[in-house]
Scaffold this active site. Structure first.
Site, mmCIF file in Angstrom:
data_model
loop_
_atom_site.group_PDB
_atom_site.id
_atom_site.type_symbol
_atom_site.label_atom_id
_atom_site.label_comp_id
_atom_site.label_asym_id
_atom_site.label_seq_id
_atom_site.Cartn_x
_atom_site.Cartn_y
_atom_site.Cartn_z
ATOM 1 N N LYS A 118 0.816 -1.217 0.000
ATOM 2 C CA LYS A 118 0.000 0.000 0.000
ATOM 3 C C LYS A 118 0.847 1.264 0.000
ATOM 4 O O LYS A 118 0.483 2.262 -0.618
ATOM 5 C CB LYS A 118 -0.949 -0.006 1.208
ATOM 6 N N LYS A 201 -8.427 -9.673 -9.898
ATOM 7 C CA LYS A 201 -9.529 -9.762 -8.940
ATOM 8 C C LYS A 201 -10.570 -8.686 -9.214
ATOM 9 O O LYS A 201 -10.233 -7.582 -9.635
ATOM 10 C CB LYS A 201 -9.012 -9.578 -7.498
ATOM 11 N N LYS A 204 -13.251 -2.738 -6.448
ATOM 12 C CA LYS A 204 -13.957 -1.451 -6.487
ATOM 13 C C LYS A 204 -13.098 -0.373 -7.128
ATOM 14 O O LYS A 204 -13.603 0.649 -7.575
ATOM 15 C CB LYS A 204 -14.355 -1.024 -5.075
#
Length: 342
Positions: A118, A201, A204
């Protein structure tokens, strides 16, 4: 030292980051629903404190938290059978996290691959919260003395850290106070891939809304997205091995299997030999039947936000009946003056 017997208790949660989608439902929510009313007490959380490790628009965060709660309920989580909570409404989570910041070691945190993923090359500008949040995740779990946590592949490392913290705390203070939480591997839970690219995957964050089925999509939108899902020109095989090197075909078959509570082999025994022009309408009908009622109930709840707020307030009261005594005992063990009870 006498071994402590802990109440069988499950804890899990999701970030209120908006756009709840089919992957969240099949990968987590449906399994959570199956666990409620079983041999466990079940506690499910909207982890808004985790969400703010990166900047959030306040109005959007508030909306997403309520929408996530609506998604939980519409998917089948019953506020009478499970405790549904918003993380920030149960202050013991953050209070125990500080204790665990002092138990966890820097080396443990630096090994966390999710922080590296991240933060990327910009790690020096990442928030301290993003670095330390695995300790908060451990507190989320252990403030309930949760014995089991449903985990996917991406959360296994964090649960291992939770276990390490529990073991070190118990060893440092000569107690058997925190359980060494066991993972509940989410067995055959479908890894749902993008409808536009079967190698990625469902997410969103994908800029294409056509890549995912949102839990707020209505029946027409669900059917349209499945009709337009990427496929290949070949017929469906009769055995799972025939899906090798066919990621889009495998994804649609996996989704059908999950929604119909069948194995992939059972599905292929039924549809082997069919072209996608015949299979896609079958999948669309099944998806609409399973998912459209969830979207309808989510919309109803979002129009009745006082009901959501009432459920979360009641959930926090029930949660604190568990967490406040555990935090008090933690403070007593480590030699702190017990917190004031108001």
């Amino acid at each position: 030292m006498t071994e402590t017997t802990f109440t069988p208790r499950v804890f899990s949660g999701a970030q209120p980051s908006g756009n709840l989608h089919l992957g969240n439902y099949l990968g987590a929510l449906r399994n959570w629903v199956r666990m409620q009313g079983s041999e466990f007490e079940t506690i499910y959380c909207m982890v808004d404190l985790h969400a703010i490790t990166v900047w959030q628009d306040p109005a959007e965060l508030r909306h997403a938290t309520r929408e996530l709660c609506a998604g939980y309920i519409a998917s089948g989580l019953d506020p009478e059978k499970s405790i549904l909570i918003n993380q920030s409404q149960v202050p013991e989570h953050a209070q125990l996290a500080w204790v665990f910041n002092c138990i966890a070691r820097m080396g443990w945190m630096q090994r966390m691959t999710q922080f590296k993923d991240k933060a990327g090359k910009n790690a020096q500008n990442a928030s301290l919260g993003l670095f330390a949040y695995p300790a908060l995740m451990a507190a989320d779990i252990l403030v309930y003395h949760a014995t089991h946590v449903p985990v996917g592949e991406d959360q296994k490392q964090h649960l291992e850290l939770t276990r390490d913290i529990a073991i070190k705390f118990n060893h440092d203070y000569g107690v058997d106070f925190f359980p060494v939480t066991e993972p509940v591997i989410e067995g055959a839970a479908t890894r749902v891939m993008s409808l536009r690219d079967g190698s990625k995957k469902m997410s969103k964050s994908d800029p294409s809304d056509a890549s995912r089925i949102n839990m707020t999509d209505d029946a027409d939108t669900i059917a349209k997205k499945i009709r337009k899902a990427k496929t290949d020109p070949d017929a469906l095989p009769s055995e799972a091995k025939g899906l090798d090197d066919r990621p889009e075909a495998r994804n649609l078959v996996d989704i059908y299997a999950a929604l119909s509570d069948q194995s992939v082999d059972q599905v292929l025994a039924e549809v082997g030999g069919k072209q996608f022009g015949e299979f896609k309408p079958m999948l669309a009908d099944l998806a609409v039947a399973k998912l459209a009622p969830i979207a309808t109930e989510m919309a109803r709840l979002m129009n009745e936000q006082t009901e959501i707020d009432r459920i979360l307030t009641r959930g926090s009261e029930r949660a604190r009946a568990i967490t406040a005594p555990i935090l008090r005992q933690t403070y007593d063990i480590i030699g702190m003056v017990p917190p004031v009870t108001l």
